[in-house]
Motif scaffolding. Structure first.
Motif, PDB file in Angstrom:
ATOM      1  N   LYS A 128       0.990  -1.079   0.011  1.00 27.66           N
ATOM      2  CA  LYS A 128       0.009  -0.054   0.134  1.00 27.66           C
ATOM      3  C   LYS A 128       0.811   1.365   0.072  1.00 27.66           C
ATOM      4  O   LYS A 128       2.052   1.258   0.431  1.00 27.66           O
ATOM      5  N   PRO A 129       0.346   2.319  -0.492  1.00 29.32           N
ATOM      6  CA  PRO A 129       1.091   3.624  -0.638  1.00 29.32           C
ATOM      7  C   PRO A 129       1.398   4.040   0.730  1.00 29.32           C
ATOM      8  O   PRO A 129       0.670   4.006   1.688  1.00 29.32           O
ATOM      9  N   ARG A 130       2.811   4.910   0.868  1.00 31.58           N
ATOM     10  CA  ARG A 130       2.928   5.267   2.102  1.00 31.58           C
ATOM     11  C   ARG A 130       1.755   6.504   2.718  1.00 31.58           C
ATOM     12  O   ARG A 130       1.617   6.672   3.716  1.00 31.58           O
ATOM     13  N   LEU A 131       1.208   7.106   1.477  1.00 26.64           N
ATOM     14  CA  LEU A 131       0.170   8.069   1.955  1.00 26.64           C
ATOM     15  C   LEU A 131      -1.188   7.719   1.757  1.00 26.64           C
ATOM     16  O   LEU A 131      -2.038   8.606   1.227  1.00 26.64           O
ATOM     17  N   GLY A 132      -1.229   6.383   1.519  1.00 31.34           N
ATOM     18  CA  GLY A 132      -2.528   5.978   1.009  1.00 31.34           C
ATOM     19  C   GLY A 132      -3.883   6.148   2.191  1.00 31.34           C
ATOM     20  O   GLY A 132      -3.100   6.461   3.503  1.00 31.34           O
ATOM     21  N   ALA A 133      -4.816   6.004   1.961  1.00 30.54           N
ATOM     22  CA  ALA A 133      -6.088   6.168   3.031  1.00 30.54           C
ATOM     23  C   ALA A 133      -7.154   5.430   2.331  1.00 30.54           C
ATOM     24  O   ALA A 133      -7.343   5.409   1.067  1.00 30.54           O
ATOM     25  N   ASP A 134      -7.991   5.052   3.324  1.00 31.00           N
ATOM     26  CA  ASP A 134      -9.394   4.313   2.498  1.00 31.00           C
ATOM     27  C   ASP A 134      -9.104   3.112   1.498  1.00 31.00           C
ATOM     28  O   ASP A 134      -9.864   3.189   0.817  1.00 31.00           O
ATOM     29  N   SER A 135      -8.047   2.442   1.819  1.00 34.09           N
ATOM     30  CA  SER A 135      -7.434   1.391   0.962  1.00 34.09           C
ATOM     31  C   SER A 135      -7.399   1.739  -0.441  1.00 34.09           C
ATOM     32  O   SER A 135      -7.094   1.060  -1.528  1.00 34.09           O
ATOM     33  N   ILE A 136      -7.146   3.020  -0.673  1.00 36.78           N
ATOM     34  CA  ILE A 136      -6.783   3.687  -2.049  1.00 36.78           C
ATOM     35  C   ILE A 136      -5.454   3.165  -2.406  1.00 36.78           C
ATOM     36  O   ILE A 136      -4.564   3.128  -1.577  1.00 36.78           O
ATOM     37  N   GLY A 137      -5.427   2.388  -3.448  1.00 37.04           N
ATOM     38  CA  GLY A 137      -3.901   1.762  -4.060  1.00 37.04           C
ATOM     39  C   GLY A 137      -3.485   0.695  -3.285  1.00 37.04           C
ATOM     40  O   GLY A 137      -2.271   0.144  -3.638  1.00 37.04           O
ATOM     41  N   HIS A 172       7.702  -5.140  -5.934  1.00 37.89           N
ATOM     42  CA  HIS A 172       6.946  -3.835  -5.693  1.00 37.89           C
ATOM     43  C   HIS A 172       7.422  -2.995  -4.164  1.00 37.89           C
ATOM     44  O   HIS A 172       7.158  -1.867  -4.372  1.00 37.89           O
ATOM     45  N   ALA A 173       8.521  -3.542  -3.586  1.00 39.88           N
ATOM     46  CA  ALA A 173       8.948  -3.047  -2.456  1.00 39.88           C
ATOM     47  C   ALA A 173      10.213  -2.050  -3.127  1.00 39.88           C
ATOM     48  O   ALA A 173      11.483  -2.400  -2.990  1.00 39.88           O
ATOM     49  N   ASP A 174       9.707  -0.780  -3.469  1.00 39.08           N
ATOM     50  CA  ASP A 174      10.697   0.162  -4.019  1.00 39.08           C
ATOM     51  C   ASP A 174      10.959   1.621  -3.115  1.00 39.08           C
ATOM     52  O   ASP A 174      11.478   2.363  -3.588  1.00 39.08           O
ATOM     53  N   GLY A 175      10.581   1.465  -2.047  1.00 36.05           N
ATOM     54  CA  GLY A 175      10.836   2.542  -1.134  1.00 36.05           C
ATOM     55  C   GLY A 175       9.561   3.325  -0.917  1.00 36.05           C
ATOM     56  O   GLY A 175       9.626   4.443   0.120  1.00 36.05           O
ATOM     57  N   ASP A 176       8.745   3.641  -1.806  1.00 35.09           N
ATOM     58  CA  ASP A 176       7.535   4.256  -1.801  1.00 35.09           C
ATOM     59  C   ASP A 176       6.057   3.731  -1.479  1.00 35.09           C
ATOM     60  O   ASP A 176       5.496   4.340  -1.305  1.00 35.09           O
ATOM     61  N   VAL A 177       6.328   2.393  -0.987  1.00 33.84           N
ATOM     62  CA  VAL A 177       5.187   1.509  -0.900  1.00 33.84           C
ATOM     63  C   VAL A 177       5.516   0.960   0.593  1.00 33.84           C
ATOM     64  O   VAL A 177       6.496   0.756   1.069  1.00 33.84           O
ATOM     65  N   LEU A 178       4.439   0.398   1.268  1.00 38.01           N
ATOM     66  CA  LEU A 178       4.673  -0.188   2.493  1.00 38.01           C
ATOM     67  C   LEU A 178       4.077  -1.751   2.298  1.00 38.01           C
ATOM     68  O   LEU A 178       3.329  -2.048   1.566  1.00 38.01           O
ATOM     69  N   VAL A 179       5.055  -2.608   2.775  1.00 33.44           N
ATOM     70  CA  VAL A 179       4.790  -3.810   2.494  1.00 33.44           C
ATOM     71  C   VAL A 179       4.450  -4.543   3.875  1.00 33.44           C
ATOM     72  O   VAL A 179       5.197  -4.778   4.959  1.00 33.44           O
ATOM     73  N   GLN A 180       3.524  -5.705   3.909  1.00 35.53           N
ATOM     74  CA  GLN A 180       2.919  -6.367   5.194  1.00 35.53           C
ATOM     75  C   GLN A 180       2.754  -7.658   4.697  1.00 35.53           C
ATOM     76  O   GLN A 180       2.153  -7.837   3.580  1.00 35.53           O
ATOM     77  N   PRO A 181       2.589  -8.504   5.778  1.00 33.01           N
ATOM     78  CA  PRO A 181       2.171  -9.933   5.249  1.00 33.01           C
ATOM     79  C   PRO A 181       0.700  -9.887   5.302  1.00 33.01           C
ATOM     80  O   PRO A 181       0.244  -9.246   6.129  1.00 33.01           O
TER      81      PRO A 181
END
Length: 276
Positions: free
Chosen positions: A135-144, A156-165
């Protein structure tokens, strides 16, 4: 003559099409009650900068994801800081108000949060899973937000997103606070219907979990929502600390619960505005 009542600009997007929620209804109800104590005017978040100088304070409520009006929000923060205009919630929050960095910081600190990384070299720090949430670092309401298989997550892990299990949790539960005082909890017993919420009676451990994040955030005033999920091992894990404009799901409460919340918010605002 009676003392002048505080003039408050109440920022909301009454027409925001929230999935499963009615932002406008909630703010119409809240303002109808707050008007008994304050002089109120409602405005869209894009109009806040143009109007705020005529008011004693600004209350930010159901104003929708900031991504939809990032330029206006940045200008609002800059203006409020420059003029010293009181903003409720105060703009010093460390949770979603400041982006999603706190999920990385809390993960690094070993706090009970869904493990989160943002770089490919840190993926080994996450528990192994068949799927991952990106998900985007600045995401909200499940956007993106995306769910990707394990063999694709590194790309997908390019530093601009967050990754979680991706966690197959039992349910999500939210704890609602005014200032540092717990108000109520709601949970979604059906995972496929996130916004069909029902009252939840928290245990002492549940409240200790939620209060830990409220204390960490160090906001003396305002409304906060601690969102968590019940992991397969029974542990609560933080999903989100919403400290900017948390939707309150007041329609899931009975009349007494709504009245109690209105009283708590009114008292908090009066303290914040130094109204006797």
């Amino acid at each position: 003559m009676p003392p002048a009542r505080p003039r408050v600009l109440y920022v909301t997007d009454l027409a925001y099409p929230a999935r499963g929620r009615r932002y406008g209804d909630e703010d119409v109800f809240l303002t109808s009650r707050l008007r008994e104590h304050l002089d109120l005017a409602l405005c869209h978040p894009r109009d806040a900068v143009a109007l705020m100088d005529g008011f004693d304070a600004v209350v930010v409520r159901n104003s929708g994801p900031v991504l939809a009006y990032q330029d206006a929000y940045d200008a609002f923060r800059e203006r409020a800081t420059a003029t010293g205009t009181p903003v409720y919630n105060p703009l010093t929050g460390r949770g979603d108000m400041a982006g999603k960095q706190y999920l990385l910081d809390l993960t690094a600190a070993g706090r009970p949060v869904i493990p989160t990384v943002d770089r490919p070299e840190d993926l080994h720090r996450l528990p192994e899973a068949q799927r991952y949430v990106v998900k985007p670092r600045l995401g909200a309401d499940s956007i993106g937000l995306r769910v990707v298989p394990a063999d694709e997550v590194r790309g997908h892990a390019d530093g601009d997103v967050l990754v979680q299990p991706h966690i197959d949790f039992a349910y999500e539960v939210s704890f609602y606070f005014v200032d540092h005082d717990f108000q109520y909890a709601l949970h979604a017993p059906h995972t496929e219907r996130r916004w069909q919420l029902e009252p939840y009676e928290p245990t002492r451990d549940d409240l200790g979990f939620a209060r830990g994040f409220i204390d960490w955030n160090t906001l003396d005033h305002g409304i906060q929502r601690v969102d968590a999920c019940r992991a397969p091992d029974g542990e609560l894990l933080l999903v989100e600390l919403e400290d900017l404009n948390p939707y309150l799901s007041l329609d899931a409460l009975d009349d007494a619960g709504r009245e109690a919340f209105v009283s708590a918010m009114t008292a908090s605002l009066r303290r914040f505005l130094h109204v006797g």
